[in-house]
Design a protein around this motif. Structure first.
Motif, PDB file in Angstrom:
ATOM      1  N   ASP A 187       1.476  -7.667   0.247  1.00  0.00           N
ATOM      2  CA  ASP A 187       0.084  -7.245   0.348  1.00  0.00           C
ATOM      3  C   ASP A 187      -0.089  -5.971   1.162  1.00  0.00           C
ATOM      4  N   ILE A 188       0.979  -5.505   1.812  1.00  0.00           N
ATOM      5  CA  ILE A 188       0.898  -4.261   2.558  1.00  0.00           C
ATOM      6  C   ILE A 188       0.463  -3.120   1.637  1.00  0.00           C
ATOM      7  N   LEU A 189       0.803  -3.221   0.347  1.00  0.00           N
ATOM      8  CA  LEU A 189       0.433  -2.157  -0.592  1.00  0.00           C
ATOM      9  C   LEU A 189      -1.063  -2.152  -0.900  1.00  0.00           C
ATOM     10  N   LYS A 190      -1.768  -3.230  -0.560  1.00  0.00           N
ATOM     11  CA  LYS A 190      -3.197  -3.313  -0.848  1.00  0.00           C
ATOM     12  C   LYS A 190      -4.048  -2.805   0.298  1.00  0.00           C
ATOM     13  N   THR A 191      -3.421  -2.526   1.434  1.00  0.00           N
ATOM     14  CA  THR A 191      -4.197  -2.155   2.608  1.00  0.00           C
ATOM     15  C   THR A 191      -4.551  -0.675   2.613  1.00  0.00           C
ATOM     16  N   THR A 192      -5.638  -0.366   3.292  1.00  0.00           N
ATOM     17  CA  THR A 192      -6.079   1.029   3.407  1.00  0.00           C
ATOM     18  C   THR A 192      -6.376   1.419   4.852  1.00  0.00           C
ATOM     19  N   ASP A 193      -6.201   0.485   5.783  1.00  0.00           N
ATOM     20  CA  ASP A 193      -6.589   0.775   7.167  1.00  0.00           C
ATOM     21  C   ASP A 193      -5.538   0.332   8.178  1.00  0.00           C
ATOM     22  N   VAL A 194      -4.268   0.499   7.848  1.00  0.00           N
ATOM     23  CA  VAL A 194      -3.195   0.127   8.766  1.00  0.00           C
ATOM     24  C   VAL A 194      -3.175   1.091   9.955  1.00  0.00           C
ATOM     25  N   VAL A 195      -3.051   0.542  11.150  1.00  0.00           N
ATOM     26  CA  VAL A 195      -2.866   1.342  12.362  1.00  0.00           C
ATOM     27  C   VAL A 195      -1.482   1.003  12.903  1.00  0.00           C
ATOM     28  N   ALA A 196      -0.556   1.951  12.799  1.00  0.00           N
ATOM     29  CA  ALA A 196       0.824   1.743  13.232  1.00  0.00           C
ATOM     30  C   ALA A 196       0.993   2.275  14.649  1.00  0.00           C
ATOM     31  N   GLY A 197       1.583   1.472  15.524  1.00  0.00           N
ATOM     32  CA  GLY A 197       1.776   1.873  16.913  1.00  0.00           C
ATOM     33  C   GLY A 197       3.226   2.148  17.225  1.00  0.00           C
ATOM     34  N   GLY A 198       3.478   3.173  18.034  1.00  0.00           N
ATOM     35  CA  GLY A 198       4.844   3.537  18.385  1.00  0.00           C
ATOM     36  C   GLY A 198       4.977   3.963  19.830  1.00  0.00           C
ATOM     37  N   LEU A 199       6.162   4.491  20.150  1.00  0.00           N
ATOM     38  CA  LEU A 199       6.485   4.853  21.526  1.00  0.00           C
ATOM     39  C   LEU A 199       6.404   6.353  21.785  1.00  0.00           C
TER      40      LEU A 199
END
Length: 217
Positions: A3-15
């Protein structure tokens, strides 16, 4: 996970933009074609994990020790997060399954991508992904001695490290303390074996530098 392919508002966090962790997060999302916003600067994965629990971000990458010790019991088993995929070992061309992930139901990224797209990725991002994994595999947790060390001392350390690979007591203790068992590659030819993985083409080097300068917003 699909379902990751259906998302439009992912907020990815990193270092940090130059961190391999951030680099792999961004590369895999870009190859999948997932639109996302990138937030970096967390001081540690523990800090980023707290941000995820607070809802500030909703995607982060963990090391396998942290995953098995903290994330799986505290977040996966309680239904707070869903594992998507993991980054396998790679020598630059061929992928392999890390010992700690053998038997896991979580798919390695190449197979996850293939299951969704019907083929493996291609292009500079794919080349940079494999190169990053190869460099990590070659240089992560490296044990070195200074130039001019007595040959007998070098040989003794190499012999000791090789014996650890088959030391049951050491393996059990490692699993209890760090949730995985390090495997040591050693021998008189280790330098020659590592060097090819550290030879990076100019096109990949330029791509990586430009990629880090232009993070997703």
């Amino acid at each position: 996970p699909a379902d990751i392919l259906k998302t439009t508002d992912v907020v990815a966090g990193g270092l940090a933009v130059e961190s391999a962790k951030d680099f792999l997060i961004r590369l895999t999302l870009d190859m999948l074609g997932v639109p996302y916003r990138y937030v970096t600067g967390y001081r540690s994965s523990a800090t980023a994990r707290l941000a995820l629990e607070r809802g500030e971000i909703n995607l982060h990458a963990e090391s396998t020790p942290s995953f098995f010790a903290v994330v799986e019991p505290g977040l996966v088993q309680t239904g707070k997060v869903i594992p998507l995929y993991y980054d396998p070992d790679c020598n630059g061309e061929t992928f392999s399954t890390p010992r700690v992930m053998q038997g896991s139901s979580i798919a390695p990224f190449p197979e996850f991508y293939r299951s969704l797209k019907g083929r493996l990725p291609s292009g500079l991002r794919w080349d940079a992904y494999r190169t990053n994994l190869a460099v990590d595999a070659a240089m992560l947790r490296t044990i070195v001695m200074p130039p001019g060390s007595p040959p007998a001392a070098v040989a003794a350390l190499r012999t000791a490290l090789a014996r650890l690979n088959n030391d049951k007591e050491y393996g059990e203790e490692a699993l209890r303390t760090i949730q995985f068992v390090p495997h040591y590659v050693t021998g008189p030819d280790v330098n020659e074996r590592v060097r090819p993985a550290l030879t990076i083409s100019p096109s990949i080097r330029n791509f990586v530098l430009n990629y880090m300068k232009r993070p997703a917003k």
